[in-house]
Write a protein that holds these residues in place. Structure first.
Motif, mmCIF file in Angstrom:
data_model
loop_
_atom_site.group_PDB
_atom_site.id
_atom_site.type_symbol
_atom_site.label_atom_id
_atom_site.label_comp_id
_atom_site.label_asym_id
_atom_site.label_seq_id
_atom_site.Cartn_x
_atom_site.Cartn_y
_atom_site.Cartn_z
ATOM 1 N N GLN A 52 25.006 78.759 17.133
ATOM 2 C CA GLN A 52 23.849 78.974 18.086
ATOM 3 C C GLN A 52 22.272 78.499 17.657
ATOM 4 O O GLN A 52 21.501 78.036 18.602
ATOM 5 C CB GLN A 52 23.874 80.290 18.732
ATOM 6 N N THR A 53 22.190 78.958 16.458
ATOM 7 C CA THR A 53 20.616 78.740 15.920
ATOM 8 C C THR A 53 20.717 77.110 15.801
ATOM 9 O O THR A 53 19.551 76.617 15.960
ATOM 10 C CB THR A 53 20.695 79.295 14.556
ATOM 11 N N ARG A 54 21.930 76.445 15.155
ATOM 12 C CA ARG A 54 21.646 74.897 15.193
ATOM 13 C C ARG A 54 21.225 74.368 16.419
ATOM 14 O O ARG A 54 20.531 73.443 16.432
ATOM 15 C CB ARG A 54 22.913 74.443 14.238
ATOM 16 N N LEU A 55 22.133 74.663 17.283
ATOM 17 C CA LEU A 55 22.036 74.076 18.891
ATOM 18 C C LEU A 55 20.389 74.396 19.222
ATOM 19 O O LEU A 55 19.967 73.334 20.102
ATOM 20 C CB LEU A 55 23.010 74.472 19.539
ATOM 21 N N LYS A 56 20.118 75.439 19.101
ATOM 22 C CA LYS A 56 18.579 75.692 19.661
ATOM 23 C C LYS A 56 17.614 74.834 18.861
ATOM 24 O O LYS A 56 16.694 74.416 19.422
ATOM 25 C CB LYS A 56 18.503 77.330 19.464
ATOM 26 N N TYR A 57 18.003 74.773 17.376
ATOM 27 C CA TYR A 57 17.034 73.908 16.843
ATOM 28 C C TYR A 57 17.121 72.484 17.258
ATOM 29 O O TYR A 57 15.947 71.685 17.456
ATOM 30 C CB TYR A 57 17.448 74.019 15.306
ATOM 31 N N ILE A 58 18.251 71.820 17.517
ATOM 32 C CA ILE A 58 18.545 70.454 18.165
ATOM 33 C C ILE A 58 17.823 70.427 19.425
ATOM 34 O O ILE A 58 17.002 69.569 19.602
ATOM 35 C CB ILE A 58 20.032 70.371 18.269
ATOM 36 N N ALA A 59 18.058 71.522 20.348
ATOM 37 C CA ALA A 59 17.359 71.385 21.526
ATOM 38 C C ALA A 59 15.831 71.197 21.484
ATOM 39 O O ALA A 59 15.426 70.618 22.343
ATOM 40 C CB ALA A 59 17.704 72.520 22.407
ATOM 41 N N SER A 60 15.258 71.989 20.332
ATOM 42 C CA SER A 60 13.807 72.044 20.521
ATOM 43 C C SER A 60 13.344 70.514 20.201
ATOM 44 O O SER A 60 12.063 70.339 20.171
ATOM 45 C CB SER A 60 13.220 72.924 19.191
ATOM 46 N N LYS A 61 14.155 69.830 19.620
ATOM 47 C CA LYS A 61 13.800 68.378 18.964
ATOM 48 C C LYS A 61 13.850 67.165 20.166
ATOM 49 O O LYS A 61 13.372 66.209 20.037
ATOM 50 C CB LYS A 61 14.408 67.886 17.776
ATOM 51 N N LEU A 62 14.670 67.844 21.288
ATOM 52 C CA LEU A 62 15.004 66.760 22.466
ATOM 53 C C LEU A 62 13.983 66.730 23.265
ATOM 54 O O LEU A 62 13.075 67.988 23.740
ATOM 55 C CB LEU A 62 16.296 67.117 23.093
ATOM 56 N N GLU A 63 13.441 65.680 23.951
ATOM 57 C CA GLU A 63 12.310 65.339 24.882
ATOM 58 C C GLU A 63 12.828 65.301 26.367
ATOM 59 O O GLU A 63 12.558 66.122 27.202
ATOM 60 C CB GLU A 63 11.408 64.232 24.555
ATOM 61 N N ALA A 64 14.102 64.448 26.440
ATOM 62 C CA ALA A 64 14.429 63.990 27.892
ATOM 63 C C ALA A 64 15.638 64.852 28.057
ATOM 64 O O ALA A 64 16.181 64.936 29.186
ATOM 65 C CB ALA A 64 14.650 62.663 27.825
ATOM 66 N N VAL A 65 16.450 65.331 26.970
ATOM 67 C CA VAL A 65 17.521 66.194 27.095
ATOM 68 C C VAL A 65 17.451 67.670 26.899
ATOM 69 O O VAL A 65 16.935 68.025 26.024
ATOM 70 C CB VAL A 65 18.805 65.486 26.074
ATOM 71 N N LYS A 66 18.117 68.159 27.908
ATOM 72 C CA LYS A 66 18.264 69.637 27.967
ATOM 73 C C LYS A 66 19.355 70.409 27.767
ATOM 74 O O LYS A 66 20.532 69.914 28.370
ATOM 75 C CB LYS A 66 17.740 70.115 29.436
ATOM 76 N N LEU A 67 19.745 70.998 26.614
ATOM 77 C CA LEU A 67 21.196 71.555 26.251
ATOM 78 C C LEU A 67 21.304 72.723 26.819
ATOM 79 O O LEU A 67 20.517 73.651 27.002
ATOM 80 C CB LEU A 67 20.894 71.738 24.648
ATOM 81 N N ILE A 68 22.321 72.918 27.586
ATOM 82 C CA ILE A 68 22.949 74.001 28.274
ATOM 83 C C ILE A 68 24.227 74.603 27.990
ATOM 84 O O ILE A 68 25.085 73.827 28.155
ATOM 85 C CB ILE A 68 22.802 73.793 29.963
ATOM 86 N N LEU A 69 24.235 75.849 27.530
ATOM 87 C CA LEU A 69 25.564 76.325 26.826
ATOM 88 C C LEU A 69 25.996 77.116 28.102
ATOM 89 O O LEU A 69 25.519 77.939 28.661
ATOM 90 C CB LEU A 69 25.369 77.216 25.930
ATOM 91 N N ARG A 70 27.584 76.752 28.144
ATOM 92 C CA ARG A 70 28.411 77.492 29.070
ATOM 93 C C ARG A 70 29.723 77.996 28.543
ATOM 94 O O ARG A 70 30.518 77.142 28.033
ATOM 95 C CB ARG A 70 28.613 76.507 30.218
ATOM 96 N N PRO A 71 29.759 79.147 28.428
ATOM 97 C CA PRO A 71 31.021 79.691 27.926
ATOM 98 C C PRO A 71 32.048 79.437 28.724
ATOM 99 O O PRO A 71 31.926 79.532 30.072
ATOM 100 C CB PRO A 71 30.778 81.106 27.560
ATOM 101 N N ALA A 72 33.344 79.246 28.289
ATOM 102 C CA ALA A 72 34.445 79.274 29.246
ATOM 103 C C ALA A 72 35.313 80.602 29.129
ATOM 104 O O ALA A 72 35.379 81.164 28.156
ATOM 105 C CB ALA A 72 35.504 78.266 28.594
ATOM 106 N N ALA A 73 35.111 81.355 30.301
ATOM 107 C CA ALA A 73 35.546 82.477 30.784
ATOM 108 C C ALA A 73 37.050 82.558 30.023
ATOM 109 O O ALA A 73 37.844 81.286 30.381
ATOM 110 C CB ALA A 73 35.599 82.984 32.152
ATOM 111 N N LYS A 74 37.327 83.767 29.544
ATOM 112 C CA LYS A 74 38.852 84.056 29.117
ATOM 113 C C LYS A 74 39.985 83.827 30.168
ATOM 114 O O LYS A 74 40.800 82.761 29.901
ATOM 115 C CB LYS A 74 39.059 85.150 28.741
ATOM 116 N N ALA A 75 39.675 84.098 31.310
ATOM 117 C CA ALA A 75 40.675 83.656 32.571
ATOM 118 C C ALA A 75 40.717 82.174 32.761
ATOM 119 O O ALA A 75 41.903 81.662 33.059
ATOM 120 C CB ALA A 75 40.255 84.371 33.858
#
Length: 172
Positions: A22-45
């Motif tokens: 999660q920390t690594r992805l936040k770091y990567i997201a902070s370096k991007l200009e045109a791309v927005k990273l959005i995390l979506r967990p897949a529910a257990k169901a």
């Protein structure tokens, strides 16, 4: 990020992420200009649709089957371009995004090796009987609205269960 002229949302669907990831992805997201990273967990169901697939017969990691649940995880989106994590985007995805699907669930392209194996008449040796319809499932345009309407998550998971030991490259 460097190959787009318009903003792009990139959804990362996951079962679990370590704090370090999660920390690594936040770091990567902070370096991007045109791309927005959005995390979506897949529910257990939803994960249960794919966790029942016999992975020993399918010979593929469970992550391969996450594309089956995309319509349900991303319920707020009508359409997506699905890319495997190993895909390299070298140009704008705009033309791909605008490709008309004309009532089809997905738009795909033939795997780059298929024409060669077809010309040399070795397609069935490499790809099995499904070789004539073999496509690269690592890049697809998906009509999520249509897929939800026809409940493809359920049917795709059932197909994967029924054919796990019959398809040579079941992820394709």
């Amino acid at each position: 990020d460097s190959n787009t002229d318009t903003p792009v949302d990139v959804y990362i669907i996951y079962a679990s992420l370590t704090p370090a990831s999660q920390t690594r992805l936040k770091y990567i997201a902070s370096k991007l200009e045109a791309v927005k990273l959005i995390l979506r967990p897949a529910a257990k169901a939803l994960r249960q649709f794919i966790e029942n697939i016999p992975m020993d017969k399918a010979r593929l990691p469970i992550g391969t089957y996450f594309r089956i649940i995309v319509p349900e995880v991303l319920r707020d989106l009508p359409r997506v371009i699905y890319l495997d994590v190993d895909m390299i985007v070298q140009t704008s995805l705009k033309d791909l995004w605008q490709t008309p699907l004309e009532g089809n669930f997905i738009g795909v392209c033939e795997d780059s090796l298929v024409p060669y194996y077809r010309r040399t008449k070795t397609a069935h040796q490499l790809f099995g009987q499904q070789g004539q319809r073999y496509f690269n499932a690592g890049m697809m345009v998906m009509d999520l609205t249509l897929m939800r309407r026809y409940n493809t998550t359920f049917y795709s998971a059932q197909l994967a269960l029924d054919t796990a030991d019959g398809l040579k490259y079941a992820d394709q």
